[in-house]
Design a protein around this motif. Structure first.
Motif, short mmCIF file in Angstrom:
data_model
loop_
_atom_site.label_atom_id
_atom_site.label_comp_id
_atom_site.label_asym_id
_atom_site.label_seq_id
_atom_site.Cartn_x
_atom_site.Cartn_y
_atom_site.Cartn_z
N UNK A 66 -12.45 -4.99 -5.46
CA UNK A 66 -13.15 -5.50 -4.28
C UNK A 66 -12.83 -6.99 -4.15
N UNK A 67 -11.74 -7.29 -3.42
CA UNK A 67 -11.43 -8.66 -3.03
C UNK A 67 -12.00 -8.82 -1.63
N UNK A 68 -13.18 -9.40 -1.52
CA UNK A 68 -13.93 -9.42 -0.27
C UNK A 68 -13.08 -9.94 0.90
N UNK A 69 -12.96 -9.12 1.93
CA UNK A 69 -12.20 -9.50 3.11
C UNK A 69 -10.75 -9.07 3.09
N UNK A 70 -10.25 -8.62 1.95
CA UNK A 70 -8.85 -8.18 1.87
C UNK A 70 -8.69 -6.81 2.53
N UNK A 71 -7.50 -6.55 3.06
CA UNK A 71 -7.22 -5.25 3.66
C UNK A 71 -6.94 -4.22 2.57
N UNK A 72 -7.43 -3.01 2.77
CA UNK A 72 -7.29 -1.96 1.76
C UNK A 72 -5.82 -1.69 1.45
N UNK A 73 -4.95 -1.73 2.46
CA UNK A 73 -3.54 -1.42 2.24
C UNK A 73 -2.84 -2.48 1.39
N UNK A 74 -3.41 -3.68 1.31
CA UNK A 74 -2.83 -4.73 0.47
C UNK A 74 -3.19 -4.52 -1.01
N UNK A 75 -4.18 -3.70 -1.26
CA UNK A 75 -4.69 -3.50 -2.63
C UNK A 75 -4.29 -2.14 -3.19
N UNK A 76 -4.44 -1.11 -2.39
CA UNK A 76 -4.28 0.26 -2.88
C UNK A 76 -2.86 0.52 -3.40
N UNK A 77 -2.78 1.11 -4.56
CA UNK A 77 -1.53 1.54 -5.19
C UNK A 77 -1.89 2.54 -6.28
N UNK A 78 -0.93 3.21 -6.89
CA UNK A 78 -1.29 4.20 -7.92
C UNK A 78 -2.19 3.61 -9.01
N UNK A 79 -3.34 4.25 -9.23
CA UNK A 79 -4.27 3.80 -10.26
C UNK A 79 -5.23 2.72 -9.80
N UNK A 80 -5.04 2.19 -8.58
CA UNK A 80 -5.88 1.09 -8.08
C UNK A 80 -6.47 1.51 -6.74
N UNK A 81 -7.81 1.46 -6.64
CA UNK A 81 -8.51 1.87 -5.42
C UNK A 81 -9.22 0.66 -4.83
N UNK A 82 -9.06 0.45 -3.54
CA UNK A 82 -9.71 -0.66 -2.85
C UNK A 82 -11.13 -0.28 -2.45
N UNK A 83 -12.05 -1.25 -2.56
CA UNK A 83 -13.43 -1.07 -2.09
C UNK A 83 -13.71 -2.16 -1.07
N UNK A 84 -14.29 -1.80 0.07
CA UNK A 84 -14.50 -2.77 1.13
C UNK A 84 -15.75 -3.61 0.94
N UNK A 85 -16.71 -3.11 0.17
CA UNK A 85 -17.94 -3.87 -0.08
C UNK A 85 -18.30 -3.78 -1.56
#
Length: 519
Positions: A282-301
């Motif tokens: 959860x990098x607050x304000x970051x876009x999910x597509x900039x974070x998501x990759x195998x083994x890593x899940x983005x959280x928006x809040x």
């Protein structure tokens, strides 16, 4: 009106103890302002700026009690502070001989040779030297102290890197190590989710929600707010991430931060992908597509980060976002707001937690509401006068602008409560959004004083109040008790900070439509 002070030569107390004493004597009848601080140059300047006197005959090793108020009340406050400063827990006895006070890290380590963590809570001017001493002695470090320069932070963390040790901080307000809460932290279950966070209240929100969902925390490691800057390079977050990746008790890892510098974020995400464990980011304000990759899940809040972590731990399908408006929420909010005057259109957020303020600004932006703040996110505007709101305004009351010479609002909510009353009285305010943060170090009755003040307001013509309570049932203040007290007073309580901000945005949108229809 009298201004008094007393200096205690060579009497040191850590900053949390001093804030708690300040908060206690500030509440005495007849006291207008009170501050209990060490006599550093910065603190002397702040006392002067606060109108609490000047020409103090005190140095950085001396403690100062400074007061403004009625003369008798000031004398009573001085006596009470003196008693608090000189009271000590039962020390037991050794044939009537008291053990000498420990006055250095070396002495403490000699007494407890297995200790491997030093918690440093001295004025910022001296914190770096103490951190270096602890590292040289082979210890890990938690720096509660703030006002440490970026250059000093980098020097400390590079030394820690050489010695394969972790530095949490500077300005690390929260950690949970082997089940032990440090700083402002909550009572949560032990478990298999490990957290590394560059935000104290962010870590509190995620750990508390994980506890509420029935899971637990292996370790919660703070990094300090500057760690993910390009100058520091995420040294502490990388160390914590690698430590949790190697920890057999940790099955899922959560990383929390405001937006890092891009090259730092890429390095952290690369290491997260190599952790061989599920990692929620959860990098607050970051876009999910900039974070998501195998083994890593983005959280928006923050709340989503907890929900996703628990789902991954229990092999469940990933949940949708917690912050959503379902028909039941809409009906409830519309019912509460139907009697609001159409002129009331503004959101006013008053926060003790800086990350709660940050997250709320982002969510309000997503709902079409740009705002003013003393700590604005990208796209929002700096408030011209921090004491006067304009339009949509979301304030971090824990920022240095409000805490110079005063306790943090999590310890003493007096100033925060006064700001809430001011926002209620403003004819533009449609909804007041605020947080209540529980746990060790926080006010023992965070809702009581606010509710007493609110009982004196005109509820019939007041704006809506929407709150979020960050805490657990095992906290000293007991989360359900605080929630029930707020709801019994007519305050709407959301499940998490993100939901509260979304609800406030809905009310503001409804009011804007009402105003347009009445134009």
């Amino acid at each position: 009106m009298s201004i008094m002070h007393k200096v205690f030569a060579r009497l040191y107390q850590d900053s949390v103890s001093l804030m708690q004493i300040s908060a206690q004597i500030s509440k005495l009848p007849g006291i207008v302002q009170a501050s209990v601080v060490m006599g550093t140059a910065t603190n002397l300047e702040q006392l002067h700026d606060a109108g609490l006197g000047e020409n103090f005959n005190a140095g950085p090793n001396d403690l100062i009690i400074a007061l403004m108020g009625e003369e008798d009340a000031c004398n009573q406050a001085l006596e009470l502070a003196h008693q608090r400063l000189n009271s000590k827990p039962d020390e037991g006895s050794n044939n009537g001989v008291r053990a000498p006070d420990l006055v250095s890290i070396e002495m403490a380590l000699e007494k407890e040779p297995e200790a491997n963590l030093a918690l440093i809570s001295v004025p910022g001017d001296y914190a770096a030297a103490e951190a270096i001493k602890a590292l040289q002695l082979g210890m890990n470090v938690m720096m509660f102290s703030d006002n440490v320069s970026v250059a000093q932070e980098k020097q400390i963390k590079l030394l820690a890197q050489q010695k394969n040790r972790m530095v949490m901080g500077p300005d690390c307000g929260t950690a949970i190590i082997n089940g032990m809460p440090l700083g402002f932290a909550n009572v949560v279950q032990r478990g298999a989710i490990g957290i590394v966070g560059a935000s104290g209240t962010g870590v509190q929100e995620v750990t508390c929600r994980i506890d509420q969902l029935g899971a637990g925390i292996s370790q919660a490691l703070g990094t300090g707010g500057h760690d993910l800057s390009e100058e520091i390079g995420g040294i502490s977050m990388l160390f914590g991430l690698n430590a949790l990746a190697e920890d057999p008790e940790t099955k899922v890892i959560v990383l929390i931060s405001k937006p890092p510098a891009r090259p730092v974020a890429e390095q952290i995400l690369k290491c997260a992908q190599a952790a061989n464990k599920p990692v929620v980011v959860n990098f607050l304000g970051a876009k999910a597509e900039e974070i998501t990759r195998p083994g890593v899940t983005a959280a928006s809040t923050l709340a989503d980060a907890a929900e996703i972590a628990v789902a991954l731990l229990k092999n469940r399908s990933l949940p949708t976002t917690v912050a959503h408006l379902d028909p039941q929420h809409v009906a409830m909010l519309n019912k509460h707001s139907q009697m609001l005057d159409a002129k009331r259109t503004a959101i006013r957020g008053v926060f003790a937690g800086g990350t709660f303020c940050f997250e709320s600004q982002l969510i309000c932006q997503q709902q079409g509401h740009t705002a003013y703040s003393n700590t604005p996110v990208a796209g929002n505007s700096k408030l011209a006068d921090i004491w006067k709101s304009q339009g949509h305004t979301l304030i971090d009351m824990g920022d240095d602008d409000f805490t110079r010479g005063r306790p943090h609002p999590m310890i003493d909510p007096t100033l925060r409560n006064q700001r809430i009353l001011a926002e209620i009285a403003d004819a533009e305010t449609a909804v007041v959004l605020f947080d209540l943060v529980l746990g060790y170090g926080a006010s023992s009755e965070p809702a009581a004083e606010l509710l007493e003040l609110l009982s004196q307001t005109d509820k019939q013509h007041a704006p809506l109040l929407i709150a979020h309570v960050c805490g657990t049932e095992a906290d000293p203040q007991q989360r359900s008790q605080q929630i029930n007290a707020l709801r019994n007073a007519g305050i709407i309580v959301a499940d998490c900070n993100a939901q509260a901000a979304l609800w406030a945005s809905h009310v503001a949108n409804s009011q804007a439509q009402k105003k347009e229809a009445n134009a």
